[in-house]
Design an enzyme around this catalytic site. Structure first.
Site, PDB file in Angstrom:
ATOM      1  CD1 TRP A   1      -3.376  -3.779  -5.593  1.00 23.20           C
ATOM      2  CD2 TRP A   1      -1.926  -4.902  -4.600  1.00 23.20           C
ATOM      3  NE1 TRP A   1      -3.214  -4.893  -6.149  1.00 23.20           N
ATOM      4  CE2 TRP A   1      -2.351  -5.647  -5.835  1.00 23.20           C
ATOM      5  CE3 TRP A   1      -1.193  -5.769  -3.593  1.00 23.20           C
ATOM      6  CZ2 TRP A   1      -1.724  -6.783  -6.020  1.00 23.20           C
ATOM      7  CZ3 TRP A   1      -0.821  -6.699  -3.782  1.00 23.20           C
ATOM      8  CH2 TRP A   1      -0.964  -7.424  -5.224  1.00 23.20           C
TER       9      TRP A   1
ATOM     10  CD  GLU B   1       1.198  -4.428 -16.198  1.00 21.68           C
ATOM     11  OE1 GLU B   1       2.186  -4.521 -17.139  1.00 21.68           O
ATOM     12  OE2 GLU B   1       1.580  -4.041 -15.054  1.00 21.68           O
TER      13      GLU B   1
ATOM     14  CD  GLU C   1       7.852  -5.909 -20.494  1.00 26.29           C
ATOM     15  OE1 GLU C   1       7.799  -6.928 -19.648  1.00 26.29           O
ATOM     16  OE2 GLU C   1       7.395  -4.724 -20.118  1.00 26.29           O
TER      17      GLU C   1
ATOM     18  NE  ARG D   1       3.820   2.035  -1.906  1.00 24.65           N
ATOM     19  CZ  ARG D   1       5.011   1.438  -2.018  1.00 24.65           C
ATOM     20  NH1 ARG D   1       5.770   1.766  -2.970  1.00 24.65           N
ATOM     21  NH2 ARG D   1       5.320   0.401  -1.161  1.00 24.65           N
TER      22      ARG D   1
ATOM     23  CB  CYS E   1      -0.734  -0.110   1.187  1.00 22.81           C
ATOM     24  SG  CYS E   1      -1.859  -1.565   1.475  1.00 22.81           S
TER      25      CYS E   1
ATOM     26  CG  HIS F   1       7.876 -27.651 -29.902  1.00 22.32           C
ATOM     27  ND1 HIS F   1       8.284 -28.772 -30.457  1.00 22.32           N
ATOM     28  CD2 HIS F   1       8.808 -26.848 -30.346  1.00 22.32           C
ATOM     29  CE1 HIS F   1       9.497 -28.643 -31.077  1.00 22.32           C
ATOM     30  NE2 HIS F   1       9.999 -27.417 -30.905  1.00 22.32           N
TER      31      HIS F   1
ATOM     32  CE  LYS G   1       4.703  -3.645 -19.146  1.00 25.47           C
ATOM     33  NZ  LYS G   1       5.666  -3.565 -18.585  1.00 25.47           N
TER      34      LYS G   1
ATOM     35  CE  LYS H   1       6.008   1.422 -11.306  1.00 23.19           C
ATOM     36  NZ  LYS H   1       6.166   0.825 -12.661  1.00 23.19           N
TER      37      LYS H   1
ATOM     38  CG  ASN I   1       3.060  -1.013   2.422  1.00 28.11           C
ATOM     39  OD1 ASN I   1       2.681  -2.035   2.181  1.00 28.11           O
ATOM     40  ND2 ASN I   1       4.426  -0.534   2.023  1.00 28.11           N
ATOM     41  N   GLY I   2       2.113  -3.737   4.471  1.00 28.69           N
ATOM     42  CA  GLY I   2       2.843  -4.943   4.750  1.00 28.69           C
ATOM     43  C   GLY I   2       1.822  -6.202   5.124  1.00 28.69           C
TER      44      GLY I   2
HETATM   45  O1  M6R Z   1       9.826  -3.165  -8.695  1.00 30.31           O
HETATM   46  P1  M6R Z   1       9.958  -4.591  -9.595  1.00 30.31           P
HETATM   47  O2  M6R Z   1      10.792  -4.169 -10.899  1.00 30.31           O
HETATM   48  O3  M6R Z   1      11.084  -5.567  -8.784  1.00 30.31           O
HETATM   49  O4  M6R Z   1       8.664  -5.147  -9.817  1.00 30.31           O
HETATM   50  C1  M6R Z   1       8.615  -6.299 -10.691  1.00 30.31           C
HETATM   51  C2  M6R Z   1       7.289  -6.563 -11.350  1.00 30.31           C
HETATM   52  O5  M6R Z   1       6.379  -6.749 -10.356  1.00 30.31           O
HETATM   53  C3  M6R Z   1       6.927  -5.422 -12.437  1.00 30.31           C
HETATM   54  O6  M6R Z   1       7.962  -5.257 -13.272  1.00 30.31           O
HETATM   55  C4  M6R Z   1       5.443  -5.816 -13.088  1.00 30.31           C
HETATM   56  O7  M6R Z   1       5.538  -6.994 -13.552  1.00 30.31           O
HETATM   57  C5  M6R Z   1       5.233  -4.536 -13.896  1.00 30.31           C
HETATM   58  N1  M6R Z   1       4.328  -3.691 -13.330  1.00 30.31           N
HETATM   59  C6  M6R Z   1       4.743  -4.861 -15.171  1.00 30.31           C
HETATM   60  O8  M6R Z   1       4.520  -3.950 -16.043  1.00 30.31           O
END
Ligand code: M6R
Length: 634
Positions: free
Chosen positions: A102, A515, A508, A54, A29, A531, A512, A629, A128-129
């Site tokens: 979150w 996501e 990636e 966050r 959070c 395969h 993206k 994030k 947070n945690g």
């Molecule tokens: O802060 P980080 O790079 O460790 O985060 C890792 C992933 O959670 C982060 O890259 C996530 O996959 C992205 N939001 C994707 O766009």
């Protein structure tokens, strides 16, 4: 602001809590604390807006007024909902705490939103945690007569503090007694009605102190208060900080005063604002020429990487490299491992969550590199900690100075991309890859590349990194991805394929796309299509194929396999790849570059494709559903 190790809590005051709505649950959070000379509310709410990346399931604030009354207001939903609830309410007071959530346990709801209070409304807490032993604490507190109003782990904290206050403890002692009972990871900030300071600590979750001219701040991340100050203190685990409007005091877990250096953040407030853009993601895509220049600035001499952090000879004792990371950072680690292997350096990329609890054999000549934008991803930290317990050396490649990864690894390499607010990682991917390419030079020169690599032949990757920002700009100005996002808006599935450095880019691209569009998207190694995944390919499957100028003929075979099942193929490749251009149905081109870097340019096209596809679908691009994030829970 002054550091005053002798400062004590002050006058008692009458407390009354007024809830504009019940609230709460757990998370990764955003916390904001503001203690100043004038009203706190506006800066708290602005801080929450800046922290929304966050978490955005719910948001809330608690403000203490001059009489010692604490008012809590919290709402399910984004900060807008909280702001609407605050419109006809008056929350006066110079001291406040705020939270954006979150959810990981318990549904997003008013009840589960933070801040949480004790039954007698004397204490308000944001967290947070995860408090792992909250069930046991809750049972114990219930037996002692405490009643709970939420499903959250957090709610045990104000009740524990209240118990200690009832036993006659002063607020700081009560706070310490409460946190001594907690197991898990947490950053916690607490307001007490009869005291005019905020108490806070961290243990495995981030918390940074901001020192302003007329107010002090605490937050999960710097952008929360960057408008007001760039002077920060990165707290260490188990530090307890007591902060009011004009002073702060930091002690360790035993209560011994500790000095922590005041640092100046290089990010500017404008970096953390959307400006003319509709979305942070688009702004951050467009920022890549600048962020890439920042990553490499002062780090290239005579076409070789020169990293201040790693002078010549500093990596002579490395034989092999293991990257551990999650999500986009994992893809950057995969990309980096491919670059290293091409230089003759033994390298592997593993998903941090898998490595953490099932690690591979490591020696003292293994370098474990944790790649993490935030430096706070719990899975990546767990992997880093597992590596730290082995004979291996550890390195954090991160964007956040003062992050847990930066502090816990033996060494650190900062990617210098500037703040990234959009949940979808964009500019940090390219900066991570660039930083890893520079690191490869040092590893190779220090002898890790003894297996015989390719650097000696032709132009080096590093030499081409200097001109890469201009090439990226060519791609960000290209409107092809916007056109194709509209053209293929009705597809059922989106497959992304590539080989070599194009493979992590395909993964990636798919990450993206899914996501932020919520459409079905998968990434595959191009050679793997036949395969299994080919069984899913129909005319309603768009296949996006990444070409880098290396082994493209093989990928051409793979796209023909898809085309013969009726799938339209979008090629993403260099301008001069004539055979590719002729073979595909649509083509997104980028300037001819070193094939090792071509994946970085292809990736920018894929970022734009995902962005425009999400825009067409009117998705919450910067805050996709169910995501946040920085994932600080395992
Ligand atoms: O802060 P980080 O790079 O460790 O985060 C890792 C992933 O959670 C982060 O890259 C996530 O996959 C992205 N939001 C994707 O766009």
């Amino acid at each position: 602001m002054t550091y005053d190790p002798t400062k004590q809590t002050r006058e008692a005051a009458v407390v009354s809590y007024r809830h504009c709505q019940p609230s709460e649950a757990v998370a990764m959070c955003g916390i904001i604390v503001r203690a100043g000379v004038d009203d706190a509310l506006d800066e708290l709410v602005a801080g929450l807006e800046n922290l929304e990346y966050r978490g955005y399931d719910s948001a809330g604030v608690a403000v203490r007024d001059d009489e010692g009354s604490i008012t809590v207001c919290k709402r399910e939903g984004e900060t807008d909902a909280l702001e609407a609830a605050l419109e006809d309410r008056k929350l006066d007071g110079t001291l406040g705490i705020g939270h954006t959530r979150w959810s990981t346990h318990g549904a997003p709801s008013d009840e589960n939103a933070h801040p949480h209070t004790d039954g007698a409304n004397r204490v308000a807490v944001v967290h947070n945690g995860i408090i792992r032993n909250h069930d046991a604490l809750r049972s114990e507190l219930r037996e002692a007569g405490h009643e709970f109003t939420s499903e959250t782990d957090t709610e045990v904290v104000p009740h524990l503090v209240a118990d200690a206050l009832d036993d006659g403890a002063d607020p700081e002692t009560a706070f310490r007694r409460a946190i001594d009972r907690l197991e898990g990871s947490y950053a916690v900030a607490m307001l007490v009605g009869d005291d005019d300071a905020v108490y806070a600590t961290r243990h495995g979750s981030p918390l940074v102190l901001g020192l302003g001219e007329t107010a002090n701040y605490l937050a999960s991340d710097v952008p929360a208060f960057l408008e007001h100050t760039d002077r920060v203190v990165y707290l260490e685990d188990d530090d307890v900080v007591v902060v009011d409007g004009d002073s702060y005091r930091i002690t360790d877990g035993d209560g011994t005063p500790v000095g922590r250096s005041v640092e100046t953040v290089e990010w500017s407030a404008a970096d953390a604002r959307k400006g003319v853009y509709n979305h942070f993601m688009r702004k951050e895509i467009d920022e890549q020429p600048v962020s890439l220049r920042q990553t490499v600035e002062g780090r290239i001499e005579a076409d070789r990487g020169v990293l201040e952090e790693f002078p010549p000879g500093s990596l002579t004792d490395v034989d092999d490299v293991v990257f551990v990371a999650c999500g986009t950072s994992y893809h950057a680690g995969m990309y980096g491992s491919t670059l290293l292997r091409r230089r003759g350096i033994q390298a592997t990329a593993l998903r941090a969550n898998e490595f953490a609890h099932d690690p591979m054999p490591l020696t003292e000549r293994t370098l474990v590199v944790a790649v993490t934008q935030s430096g706070e991803t719990a899975d990546t930290l767990a992997a880093l900690r597992a590596a730290s317990e082995s004979p291996a050396q550890t390195l954090a490649v991160t964007n956040v100075v003062g992050s847990s990864a930066a502090r816990e690894a033996d060494d650190r390499l900062f990617i210098r991309a500037g703040p990234e607010i959009g949940v979808a990682a964009t500019k940090t991917f390219s900066s991570q890859v660039a930083a890893l390419a520079l690191l490869a030079d040092r590893l190779e020169e220090d002898g890790a590349g003894s297996a015989g690599g390719e650097a000696a032949s032709g132009r080096t990757v590093t030499a081409d990194l200097t001109s890469l920002p201009n090439d990226v700009e060519t791609v960000t100005n290209d409107e092809g991805a916007a056109r194709l996002a509209a053209q293929y808006a009705d597809a059922e599935s989106y497959f992304f394929i590539g080989r070599g450095v194009g493979y992590p880019v395909a993964l990636e691209g798919a990450l993206k796309f899914k996501e932020i569009t919520y459409e079905h998207a998968e990434g595959f190694a191009a050679g793997q299509l036949k395969h299994g995944p080919l069984a899913l390919v129909t005319p309603a499957t768009v296949v996006v194929a990444v070409f880098t100028g290396r082994n493209d003929d093989r990928t051409l075979h793979n796209i023909r396999e898809a085309q013969s099942r009726g799938a339209p193929v979008v090629g993403v490749g260099p301008t001069s790849a004539t055979a590719v251009r002729e073979a595909v149905d649509e083509y997104l081109e980028f300037p001819d570059v070193n094939p090792n870097l071509a994946g970085m340019l292809a990736n920018v096209h894929l970022q734009l494709l995902a962005y425009h596809a999400a825009e067409i679908r009117d998705r919450a691009i910067d805050k996709p559903r169910n995501l946040a994030k920085s994932v600080t829970v395992e």
